[in-house]
Write an enzyme that holds these catalytic residues in place. Structure first.
Site, PDB file in Angstrom:
ATOM      1  CE  LYS A  95      53.592   3.631 -48.858  1.00 41.65           C
ATOM      2  NZ  LYS A  95      53.165   2.697 -48.030  1.00 41.65           N
ATOM      3  CB  SER A  96      46.374   3.909 -47.396  1.00 41.34           C
ATOM      4  OG  SER A  96      46.953   3.702 -46.258  1.00 41.34           O
TER       5      SER A  96
ATOM      6  NE  ARG B 160      56.212  -3.901 -41.233  1.00 40.70           N
ATOM      7  CZ  ARG B 160      55.294  -3.236 -41.606  1.00 40.70           C
ATOM      8  NH1 ARG B 160      55.852  -2.563 -42.609  1.00 40.70           N
ATOM      9  NH2 ARG B 160      54.723  -2.315 -41.065  1.00 40.70           N
TER      10      ARG B 160
ATOM     11  CB  SER C 106      46.225  -1.486 -36.875  1.00 44.37           C
ATOM     12  OG  SER C 106      46.689  -2.086 -38.035  1.00 44.37           O
TER      13      SER C 106
ATOM     14  NE  ARG D 218      58.858   3.929 -40.784  1.00 39.27           N
ATOM     15  CZ  ARG D 218      58.036   4.243 -41.097  1.00 39.27           C
ATOM     16  NH1 ARG D 218      56.728   4.575 -40.834  1.00 39.27           N
ATOM     17  NH2 ARG D 218      57.798   3.383 -42.274  1.00 39.27           N
TER      18      ARG D 218
ATOM     19  CE  LYS E 259      53.419   1.806 -38.937  1.00 42.46           C
ATOM     20  NZ  LYS E 259      51.702   1.996 -38.180  1.00 42.46           N
TER      21      LYS E 259
ATOM     22  NE  ARG F  65      42.423   0.329 -46.708  1.00 45.10           N
ATOM     23  CZ  ARG F  65      44.013   0.643 -46.040  1.00 45.10           C
ATOM     24  NH1 ARG F  65      44.637   1.061 -46.894  1.00 45.10           N
ATOM     25  NH2 ARG F  65      44.024   0.698 -45.083  1.00 45.10           N
TER      26      ARG F  65
ATOM     27  CG  ASP G 175      52.701   5.459 -42.056  1.00 44.56           C
ATOM     28  OD1 ASP G 175      52.644   5.075 -41.194  1.00 44.56           O
ATOM     29  OD2 ASP G 175      51.407   5.078 -43.087  1.00 44.56           O
TER      30      ASP G 175
ATOM     31  NE  ARG H  28      55.681   5.944 -44.564  1.00 41.75           N
ATOM     32  CZ  ARG H  28      55.225   6.843 -45.266  1.00 41.75           C
ATOM     33  NH1 ARG H  28      55.155   7.666 -45.932  1.00 41.75           N
ATOM     34  NH2 ARG H  28      53.985   5.788 -45.843  1.00 41.75           N
TER      35      ARG H  28
HETATM   36  C1  S3P Z   1      48.176   1.391 -42.920  1.00 37.30           C
HETATM   37  C2  S3P Z   1      48.050   1.843 -42.295  1.00 37.30           C
HETATM   38  C3  S3P Z   1      49.285   2.423 -40.915  1.00 37.30           C
HETATM   39  C4  S3P Z   1      50.602   2.844 -42.037  1.00 37.30           C
HETATM   40  C5  S3P Z   1      50.489   1.955 -42.841  1.00 37.30           C
HETATM   41  C6  S3P Z   1      49.648   2.438 -43.866  1.00 37.30           C
HETATM   42  C7  S3P Z   1      46.667   1.991 -44.536  1.00 37.30           C
HETATM   43  O1  S3P Z   1      49.983   0.956 -40.377  1.00 37.30           O
HETATM   44  O2  S3P Z   1      51.365   2.695 -41.247  1.00 37.30           O
HETATM   45  O3  S3P Z   1      51.792   2.913 -43.322  1.00 37.30           O
HETATM   46  O4  S3P Z   1      47.427   2.065 -45.363  1.00 37.30           O
HETATM   47  O5  S3P Z   1      46.237   0.517 -43.585  1.00 37.30           O
HETATM   48  P1  S3P Z   1      48.811  -0.176 -38.955  1.00 37.30           P
HETATM   49  O6  S3P Z   1      47.576  -0.239 -39.589  1.00 37.30           O
HETATM   50  O7  S3P Z   1      49.959  -1.003 -38.828  1.00 37.30           O
HETATM   51  O8  S3P Z   1      48.925   0.935 -38.324  1.00 37.30           O
END
Ligand code: S3P
Length: 442
Positions: A27-28, A129, A175, A353, A349, A32, A322, A397
């Site tokens: 997903k990340s 958030r 982060s 969590r 999150k 991007r 995560d 999650r």
């Molecule tokens: C992510 C970073 C993390 C993660 C999120 C995906 C990302 O969050 O918890 O699910 O893709 O950069 P944080 O940057 O808030 O730690």
């Protein structure tokens, strides 16, 4: 937008998990590559993209900004997207990230650099958030960004893009979303932009920027990780997104807690700050092997009985942030008390969590205590959890962690709010059924 289906999910206890599966694309990485393709002047090709609702929102947003996205197939018949970017402009409406914290924070950075006005918004969870963590560095770069709420640090975010200067920014928390935001903004700044981290967070932004022809420098100086990006635009690229380790973690935990399990998860991304759960499960006694050539992750239940408890140190947390809810399920089935230290970021999150792991695993009979930024889980070897009703709290999650815990419950588990799973893993239920059936046939 995320194609959610309503209603609770009833999960029956299951025997061993056996078989091979391919989890959704990471997903990340998916967010991007969509953004980089939108910025690249020409046509990029992406395979293996996450099919979750979060990534669908980012795809819709780059289309609203003027990127052309065409669905096709590669020679093997797998879905690909051809994306023509490079000429982005203002959207006709507000941009809806759905439930995606990654989407809103990364896009805020990209849009702060583009010389037109945009408004980013999302669902009720996104509107709760914290956004100050991206508004602060963007303002230091000279961006005109306005948040909402009493303190002006919530979504929707109004962005009047352009005129950024390069800065050096030390992250106040680990982060990757904030790092990614600042680096995306840095592509449109007047000079280099550097992000400094006390603990390396996932490195997808800088890895993918370098892979798409951007000028990126990474170093480690006096114990701090530094990444500098120079202004520029990516060149069109081809990228095949590998499987999401955060989704693989659910099956890795499932296979670790049910005796006789053996699961192969194909082509899993294992890179900086993403594979911490593998080390933790191995430490707890699971048999976990990652093949660096194929990317396949093979997980077997411990041969000598149950898992054993462990302490997850604060410095490990950015590498498994995560995966804590899933690892809490492993801890619930381990001999002894497992402690997760320095996990305060989990409070902001998709749900809090620490609170939701405590309440929902608690309903299943697990002794969990969330104390400040620590989580303590008292395990019972083999689990013996209670089949009951639990609530996902709108958090994919939490829903999937409960579904894995349900494997070792003494009766059916009813998970309210299961629709949240569609944000990241729409085929979770099919994969569970296939792995349970594989175990039944073994
Ligand atoms: C992510 C970073 C993390 C993660 C999120 C995906 C990302 O969050 O918890 O699910 O893709 O950069 P944080 O940057 O808030 O730690």
């Amino acid at each position: 937008m995320s194609g959610r289906a309503a209603g609770p999910m009833v999960v029956e206890p299951g025997g061993p998990l056996r078989g091979r599966i391919r989890v959704p694309g990471d997903k990340s990485i998916s967010h991007r590559v969509l953004m980089l393709a939108a910025l690249a002047d020409g046509q990029s090709t992406i395979g293996g993209l996450s099919d979750g609702g979060d990534v669908a929102c980012t795809r819709a947003i780059i289309e609203a900004l003027g990127a052309r996205v065409e669905a096709g197939e590669d020679p093997a018949g797998r879905p690909i997207l051809r994306i023509t970017g490079g000429e982005l402009g203002p959207a006709q409406t507000d941009l809806d990230v759905g439930n995606s914290g990654t989407g809103i924070r990364l896009l805020a950075g990209m849009l702060a650099g583009l010389e037109f006005a945009s408004t980013l918004d999302g669902d009720a969870s996104i509107r709760r958030r914290p956004m100050g963590r991206v508004l602060d560095p963007l303002r230091t770069m000279g961006a005109s960004v306005t948040g909402s709420g009493d303190d002006g640090a919530l979504a929707p975010l109004a962005i009047d893009g352009g005129g950024l200067r390069g800065i050096e920014y030390r992250l106040p928390m680990a982060s990757a979303q904030v790092k990614g935001c600042v680096l995306f903004a840095g592509l449109s700044a007047d000079g280099p932009t550097t992000v400094v981290e006390d603990r390396l967070s996932r490195a997808h932004t800088e890895e993918l920027m370098a892979a798409t022809g951007l000028d990126v420098e990474r170093s480690r100086v006096e114990g701090l990780d530094r990444v500098t990006v120079f202004p520029g635009r990516p060149v069109p690229f081809v990228h095949d997104v590998a499987g999401d380790p955060s989704q693989a973690a659910f099956w890795a935990v499932g296979a670790s807690i049910v005796a006789g399990s053996e699961v192969v998860i194909e082509n899993v991304y294992v890179g900086p700050a993403r594979s911490g759960f593998i080390a933790v499960l191995a430490r707890m006694g699971a048999d976990v092997v990652h093949d660096p050539v194929t990317g396949d992750l093979t997980v077997r239940a411990p041969s000598g009985g149950a898992l054993t408890a462990t302490t997850v140190r604060a410095d490990e947390v950015p590498g498994l942030v995560d995966e804590v809810p899933a690892l809490a399920v492993a801890a619930a089935c381990a001999d002894g008390e497992t402690v997760f230290e320095g996990v305060g970021e989990l409070r902001v999150k998709e749900s809090d969590r620490l609170a939701t792991v405590e309440s929902e695993l608690g309903r299943m009979g697990v002794e969990v205590r969330a104390e400040g930024d620590r989580l303590r889980v008292s395990g019972r070897p083999g689990g013996q959890l209670r089949g009951t009703s639990v609530d996902a709290h709108h958090d994919h999650r939490i829903a999937m962690s409960c579904a894995v815990a349900a494997l070792v419950a003494d009766g059916p588990t009813t998970i309210d709010g299961w629709d949240a799973v569609a944000t990241s893993y729409p085929t979770f239920t099919d994969h569970r059924a296939a792995l349970v059936a594989g175990g039944a046939g073994a």
